[in-house]
Write a protein that holds these residues in place. Structure first.
Motif, PDB file in Angstrom:
ATOM      1  N   ALA A  46       0.857  -1.183   0.000  1.00  0.00           N
ATOM      2  CA  ALA A  46       0.000   0.000   0.000  1.00  0.00           C
ATOM      3  C   ALA A  46       0.891   1.230   0.000  1.00  0.00           C
ATOM      4  O   ALA A  46       1.974   1.239   0.596  1.00  0.00           O
ATOM      5  N   GLY A  47       0.434   2.273  -0.697  1.00  0.00           N
ATOM      6  CA  GLY A  47       1.245   3.478  -0.742  1.00  0.00           C
ATOM      7  C   GLY A  47       0.516   4.632  -1.390  1.00  0.00           C
ATOM      8  O   GLY A  47      -0.689   4.578  -1.654  1.00  0.00           O
ATOM      9  N   THR A  48       1.263   5.682  -1.659  1.00  0.00           N
ATOM     10  CA  THR A  48       0.662   6.862  -2.277  1.00  0.00           C
ATOM     11  C   THR A  48       0.145   6.558  -3.672  1.00  0.00           C
ATOM     12  O   THR A  48      -0.752   7.243  -4.164  1.00  0.00           O
TER      13      THR A  48
ATOM     14  N   TRP B  86      -3.136   4.216  -0.496  1.00  0.00           N
ATOM     15  CA  TRP B  86      -2.934   3.450   0.721  1.00  0.00           C
ATOM     16  C   TRP B  86      -3.948   2.324   0.884  1.00  0.00           C
ATOM     17  O   TRP B  86      -4.252   1.895   2.003  1.00  0.00           O
ATOM     18  N   ASP B  87      -4.438   1.832  -0.228  1.00  0.00           N
ATOM     19  CA  ASP B  87      -5.315   0.657  -0.212  1.00  0.00           C
ATOM     20  C   ASP B  87      -4.606  -0.443  -0.995  1.00  0.00           C
ATOM     21  O   ASP B  87      -4.534  -0.394  -2.224  1.00  0.00           O
TER      22      ASP B  87
ATOM     23  N   TYR C 230       5.392   3.988   0.813  1.00  0.00           N
ATOM     24  CA  TYR C 230       4.773   2.665   0.816  1.00  0.00           C
ATOM     25  C   TYR C 230       4.974   1.978   2.164  1.00  0.00           C
ATOM     26  O   TYR C 230       5.843   2.341   2.949  1.00  0.00           O
ATOM     27  N   LYS C 231       4.142   0.982   2.421  1.00  0.00           N
ATOM     28  CA  LYS C 231       4.300   0.027   3.506  1.00  0.00           C
ATOM     29  C   LYS C 231       3.760  -1.317   3.025  1.00  0.00           C
ATOM     30  O   LYS C 231       3.074  -1.396   2.007  1.00  0.00           O
TER      31      LYS C 231
ATOM     32  N   GLU D 233       1.261  -4.393   3.809  1.00  0.00           N
ATOM     33  CA  GLU D 233       0.114  -4.835   4.585  1.00  0.00           C
ATOM     34  C   GLU D 233       0.191  -6.353   4.694  1.00  0.00           C
ATOM     35  O   GLU D 233       0.106  -7.059   3.693  1.00  0.00           O
TER      36      GLU D 233
ATOM     37  N   LEU E 280       0.116  -3.121   9.235  1.00  0.00           N
ATOM     38  CA  LEU E 280       0.758  -2.308   8.203  1.00  0.00           C
ATOM     39  C   LEU E 280       2.171  -1.990   8.674  1.00  0.00           C
ATOM     40  O   LEU E 280       2.363  -1.354   9.727  1.00  0.00           O
TER      41      LEU E 280
ATOM     42  N   SER F  54       6.505   5.983   7.136  1.00  0.00           N
ATOM     43  CA  SER F  54       6.446   5.271   5.858  1.00  0.00           C
ATOM     44  C   SER F  54       7.839   5.106   5.262  1.00  0.00           C
ATOM     45  O   SER F  54       8.751   5.892   5.507  1.00  0.00           O
TER      46      SER F  54
ATOM     47  N   TRP G 236       4.856  -0.802  14.062  1.00  0.00           N
ATOM     48  CA  TRP G 236       4.945  -0.644  12.610  1.00  0.00           C
ATOM     49  C   TRP G 236       6.299  -1.099  12.069  1.00  0.00           C
ATOM     50  O   TRP G 236       6.557  -1.008  10.874  1.00  0.00           O
TER      51      TRP G 236
END
Length: 716
Positions: A136-138, A142-143, A171-172, A174, A184, A200, A326
């Protein structure tokens, strides 16, 4: 797929030959429509609900194609991430599985790249306990629902190439845990991060062009223990608060070069969430802290130091990591980087978690990290923090809180093997790099080669140097006493020579000695302000002449009176020439400069640091006089005579034994010189030996010993 637990999303999504043609499937949550575009062919896929779109096209083979994704108010044209083959090869996966991938940072994490002729970013992460991983990221609001990664077999690595995105994207990962819950997480291999407290990871690649090739070629000419090695320890965020890496590059190299230090040691620069930890609680082991700039900005600082002729040592913290939810703690839902035994996982002193050094992938993560800083950032040395806490199973633990090793001992055999592997790998791959242990016990063979076994049966740990915590403690204890009482503590200054050649030592006056109520170095000294500074100058002269390399923390080079604070850093205003009576701070700084200059130009002070032939006591038992005198020798026998006098009186005609083959001795350093703020009891003329034996030598010289001072003499 919708629950984020599919191990092979590429087997469902993308384009696949099936009876009757080619099936196209896409998962695009929130999309209104998805259209396949291939040459002149444009086909809108059927909306299957829940973000799935599919269609069967009567084609003989999978064509080159793109997707038009329609959202409310916009249409997005993109490559399909699920039409690409894996970006990691069999050799990479084999090495990861074996825990032997020495360039792990090149295969895990986020890497902008061109794959199958398309530019994008590969995301890959090690999460063997995960039921599923999505990114997930920009770039996807973030979905991560539409961006599941595929599992690459038994290695525990998940991977996805996302076309069309590059540097600067946040980004991260999930992760769906074994119990079905989701977490996340920042990328453990992230090479760039947001500025804390944001957490992030950032997609990055380096475009830096180095200018330090001459330095790198030269640094391997002599091992550190046989070369001048004088270290200025720096906390970058507070050295001059507010400066970025690039601004530091304009000021720090010039300052350190002017003072004559050979190296800087940077307190940890790897990313950490809490500035008050000074960097010792790391969450981003592969990312320089974003507080001061981007990774290439840090490269610029290292390059600038190298071009100024200054080596760069970095504090490295493989002993533990914080529990932030996190970051690394129970990364994929189970203990992964930490030991699965809670007693082994929890660090009792710092509220953190200890790495599981017995797990090959964790060892690989750390060994590769050591190489990463050396190879990607041209770091010249790694000072390894808290080695003792790694070596002992019972470190800070009470009986019942630890389990003996397989031999019934308290040694952490996994940590021993890890340190040996790390050192051997660094010395093999990074010529000229030195590793330095902060090890506070009498562990045998810290700086012995890994293949040489000692009396304990263990091979050496393989470090190049070790901090001499015993010398630091004993010498500061001696200096803290009023001179009238020092006669009863004389052995605290001589005891270090009993074990001086058991390891290759650094004499550390580090940040740890000038915080938490311990007072600054000058404030530890007894007496009035004049005596405190005189004691400090004499101590520095003793330290610089003593066998072993030396390290001094910032602010102590000009006798800062206050303890160090990471908020405002050193009290630079004390050096202001308009400050008046306190201008004597500049005298201490001038002494440090001169000590470094003479030190670097006098091989007797460093070439035989680790050899007993390089040192000889002249008098180590003059307790009633508070006098210590010794000779240092170069490999060819060239001597330097050091005399330290820790009493506040002048001693006239003090006889010191010397060899009879030196026609005259010349004073090259006198810490009582007027320009340093002393009383200027100096001797500008050479002193000639007399044929009167003393201290076991055939000749002697008569010296006037200044009060609270160290004097160095060389053959005239």
């Amino acid at each position: 797929m919708l629950s984020g637990t599919h191990h092979a999303p590429h087997s469902v999504l993308g384009a696949h030959p099936v009876p009757g043609g080619v099936a196209f499937r896409a998962l695009r949550p929130y999309a209104l429509a998805v259209t396949v575009v291939s040459g002149d062919l444009t086909v809108e896929l059927h909306d299957d609900g829940d973000g799935f779109f599919s269609g069967l096209l009567p084609l003989g083979e999978v064509p080159a194609y793109r997707l038009l994704v329609t959202y409310e108010g916009t249409v997005h044209e993109t490559e399909d991430a699920y039409r690409f083959l894996p970006t990691l090869g069999e050799l990479d996966l084999h090495l990861i599985g074996e825990g032997r991938h020495e360039e792990l940072w090149t295969v895990l994490g986020a890497h902008p790249m061109t794959h199958q002729g398309v530019t994008g970013t590969r995301f890959s992460v090690w999460a063997p306990n995960a039921r599923g991983v999505r990114v997930a990221g920009t770039f996807n609001f973030w979905d991560g629902a539409g961006f599941p990664l595929r599992s690459l077999g038994s290695t525990g690595v998940w991977e996805l190439f996302v076309p069309g995105i590059g540097e600067g994207e946040l980004y991260k990962f999930e992760i769906t845990r074994p119990d079905g819950s989701k977490t996340l997480r920042a990328d453990p291999m992230a090479r760039r991060t947001e500025v804390p407290p944001a957490t992030s990871s950032i997609v990055t690649s380096s475009a830096y062009e180095w200018g330090d090739s001459a330095w790198l070629e030269r640094r391997a000419e002599a091992p550190a223990h046989r070369a001048p090695f004088s270290v200025y320890e720096v906390h970058l965020p507070s050295w001059r608060p507010g400066l970025t890496y690039r601004q530091l590059a304009e000021q720090l190299p010039a300052y350190v070069k002017d003072l004559g230090f050979t190296h800087v040691e940077l307190m940890p620069v790897a990313e950490h969430p809490f500035g008050g930890s000074w960097g010792y609680q790391v969450t981003g082991f592969y990312a320089p802290t974003a507080r001061l700039g981007a990774p290439d900005d840090f490269r610029y600082l290292v390059d600038a130091l190298h071009r100024a002729g200054i080596g760069v040592i970095m504090d490295w913290v493989p002993a533990h990591f914080p529990r932030d939810e996190w970051a690394l703690a129970e990364f994929d839902g189970r203990p992964l980087y930490e030991h699965e035994d809670p007693l082994r996982a929890a660090h009792p002193d710092w509220g953190t978690l200890e790495f599981d050094f017995g797990r090959r992938e964790v060892r690989n993560f750390l060994v590769a990290n050591a190489l990463y800083w050396c190879e990607e950032f041209h770091i010249d040395g790694l000072r390894v923090d808290a080695v003792a806490s790694m070596l002992y199973l019972d470190y800070s633990r009470e009986p019942g809180q630890w389990t003996p090793n397989e031999h019934g001992g308290r040694e952490n055999l996994d940590a021993v093997a890890f340190l040996q592997e790390m050192n051997a790998t660094v010395y093999r791959r990074a010529p000229g790099v030195v590793t330095i242990a902060e090890e506070s016990t009498a562990w045998d063979g810290v700086t012995r080669a890994t293949h040489h076994k000692g009396p304990s049966g263990f091979g050496g740990l393989g470090f190049g140097l070790k901090w001499n915590m015993g010398w630091m403690h004993d010498s500061l204890q001696y200096m803290s006493h009023e001179p009238v009482h020092r006669r009863y503590h004389h052995g605290e200054m001589t005891f270090s020579m009993v074990y001086a050649y058991s390891e290759n030592y650094v004499l550390p006056i580090s940040h740890d000695e000038v915080v938490h109520g311990k007072r600054s170095l000058v404030s530890k000294m007894p007496g009035d302000w004049w005596q405190q500074r005189a004691n400090l100058r004499a101590y520095l002269g003793f330290m610089w002449a003593h066998p072993g390399k030396q390290l001094l923390f910032m602010g102590q080079e000009f006798a800062q009176g206050a303890e160090w604070s990471e908020v405002h850093g050193p009290d630079w205003w004390l050096l202001d020439p308009h400050y008046g009576a306190e201008a004597d701070h500049r005298g201490v700084r001038d002494l440090v400069r001169d000590l470094n200059t003479v030190y670097r130009n006098t091989p007797a002070l460093w070439r035989c640091d680790t050899e007993p032939s390089g040192f000889r006591w002249v008098t180590g038992d003059a307790a009633e006089d508070n006098v210590f005198a010794f000779l240092r020798y170069d490999g060819d026998g060239s001597p330097l005579l050091a005399v330290s006098h820790f009493a506040p009186v002048v001693r006239q005609d003090y006889r010191i034994g010397v060899p009879d083959d030196v026609p005259a001795w010349h004073e090259v350093v006198n810490t009582d010189a007027g320009r340093y703020g002393g009383g200027d009891v100096t001797r500008p003329d050479p002193v000639k030996p007399e044929p009167q034996g003393r201290h076991g030598f055939p000749a002697s010289v008569r010296l006037t010993l200044p009060p609270l001072a160290t004097v160095w003499l060389r053959p005239a």
